[in-house]
Design an enzyme around this catalytic site. Structure first.
Site, PDB file in Angstrom:
ATOM      1  N   ASP A   1      -2.929   6.851  -0.736  1.00 55.75           N
ATOM      2  CA  ASP A   1      -1.849   6.710   0.231  1.00 55.75           C
ATOM      3  C   ASP A   1      -2.407   5.733   1.409  1.00 55.75           C
ATOM      4  O   ASP A   1      -1.403   5.765   2.459  1.00 55.75           O
ATOM      5  CB  ASP A   1      -1.470   7.977   0.613  1.00 55.75           C
ATOM      6  CG  ASP A   1      -0.192   8.209   1.519  1.00 55.75           C
ATOM      7  OD1 ASP A   1       0.632   7.438   1.116  1.00 55.75           O
ATOM      8  OD2 ASP A   1      -0.234   8.781   2.778  1.00 55.75           O
TER       9      ASP A   1
ATOM     10  N   SER B   1       6.164   8.224   4.724  1.00 51.69           N
ATOM     11  CA  SER B   1       6.416   8.478   3.335  1.00 51.69           C
ATOM     12  C   SER B   1       7.156   9.565   3.236  1.00 51.69           C
ATOM     13  O   SER B   1       7.231  10.679   3.742  1.00 51.69           O
ATOM     14  CB  SER B   1       4.578   8.644   3.138  1.00 51.69           C
ATOM     15  OG  SER B   1       3.966   7.693   3.165  1.00 51.69           O
TER      16      SER B   1
ATOM     17  N   GLN C   1       5.150   5.858  -4.886  1.00 51.99           N
ATOM     18  CA  GLN C   1       5.660   6.361  -3.687  1.00 51.99           C
ATOM     19  C   GLN C   1       7.029   5.825  -3.347  1.00 51.99           C
ATOM     20  O   GLN C   1       7.320   4.548  -3.368  1.00 51.99           O
ATOM     21  CB  GLN C   1       4.636   6.176  -2.525  1.00 51.99           C
ATOM     22  CG  GLN C   1       4.752   6.877  -1.600  1.00 51.99           C
ATOM     23  CD  GLN C   1       3.787   6.751  -0.386  1.00 51.99           C
ATOM     24  OE1 GLN C   1       3.863   6.078   0.697  1.00 51.99           O
ATOM     25  NE2 GLN C   1       2.934   7.455  -0.587  1.00 51.99           N
TER      26      GLN C   1
END
Length: 272
Positions: A195, A213, A263
């Site tokens: 991430d 996110s 993502q």
């Protein structure tokens, strides 16, 4: 939002603790864990941290020999690194080869993150890789580069596919802490790394830009040693309706594809 290298706070936070401390969860009761390592951080709790800890908690509830093959997580509220996080695991199913788990991460009685994760007893079967790894110089020939906010991680930055990006979308990285022969732990460290950047950084144009996110998914194709170099490559795919979506791959040093990820984040033009 992830800070750029130039925005990194003074004092190099990542030198204060070890990723092994971060992933050493306290078992409070059956299927209930606590991330006890807390520290001051000027930014909201890093998403890779809560995802890696959630995976570690889920992995503590499955039969021996089963490894994660996929996880899907949703970031619901901003967390605080200065507060402990509680992880509650639900054992949805244990089959002959697969185990399914759900994990809820809580702070102050509120859910900040949830995850579905599936584990498999590895099968000795067909093994093919369709596409080669990106062709880049090896990490030994590249200068060191900091990895903001990550404990026990170092990186090298090869030539970038998107020169205007203000943070690398392609980078070599490895864990500097000695890691035991524990495939679940290495999968957690990979999740921790996954991430740290965003393929959407390549689409920043001075107006619209990526933000928080929303959800994150990782597929683990093959075991990996995270105390050796891996190459993460992130690719922007689309932006629409205030959201952006990108995909990524993680290859081992020898070019073997060990994981894929995707993502979605907020992607908006700031309003006055």
């Amino acid at each position: 939002m992830r800070p750029s290298i130039s925005e990194e706070p003074e004092g190099r936070l990542e030198s204060l603790h070890s990723v092994l401390e971060l992933l050493d969860l306290e078992e409070l009761d059956r299927d209930l864990y606590r991330g006890a390592l807390v520290f001051d951080d000027p930014y909201p709790l890093y998403g890779g941290q809560v995802a890696a800890q959630a995976l570690r908690a889920a992995g503590g509830t499955v039969p021996e020999g089963r490894l994660p093959h996929s996880l899907h997580g949703y970031f619901l509220r901003g967390g605080d690194a200065a507060r402990p996080t509680i992880f509650r695991v639900d054992r949805d199913r244990d089959g002959r080869s697969f185990s399914a788990r759900r994990v809820v991460a809580l702070q102050g009685g509120e859910v900040i993150f949830n995850m579905s994760v599936s584990f498999q007893r590895p099968a000795d079967d067909d093994d093919r890789q369709v596409h080669p790894a990106p062709r880049v110089p090896g990490p030994e020939n590249l200068p060191a580069s900091p990895v903001p906010r990550l404990f026990s991680m170092e990186s090298r930055v090869p030539p970038q596919p998107y020169e205007a990006a203000d943070f690398p979308t392609r980078l070599w990285s490895r864990c500097t802490a000695p890691l035991p022969d524990d495939d679940l732990l290495h999968a957690c460290v990979l999740t921790y790394l996954s991430d740290i950047s965003s393929g959407l950084i390549a689409l920043h144009d001075g107006a619209a830009r990526s933000g928080s996110s929303l959800d994150h998914a990782v597929w683990f194709h093959r075991p990996v040693r995270m105390d050796d170099w891996v190459l993460m490559d992130l690719v922007p795919q689309t932006v629409a309706a205030g959201r952006g979506w990108y995909t990524g791959t993680i290859h081992a040093r020898d070019g073997v594809l060990v994981a894929s990820l995707t993502q979605e984040t907020l992607f908006r033009t700031p309003r006055s």
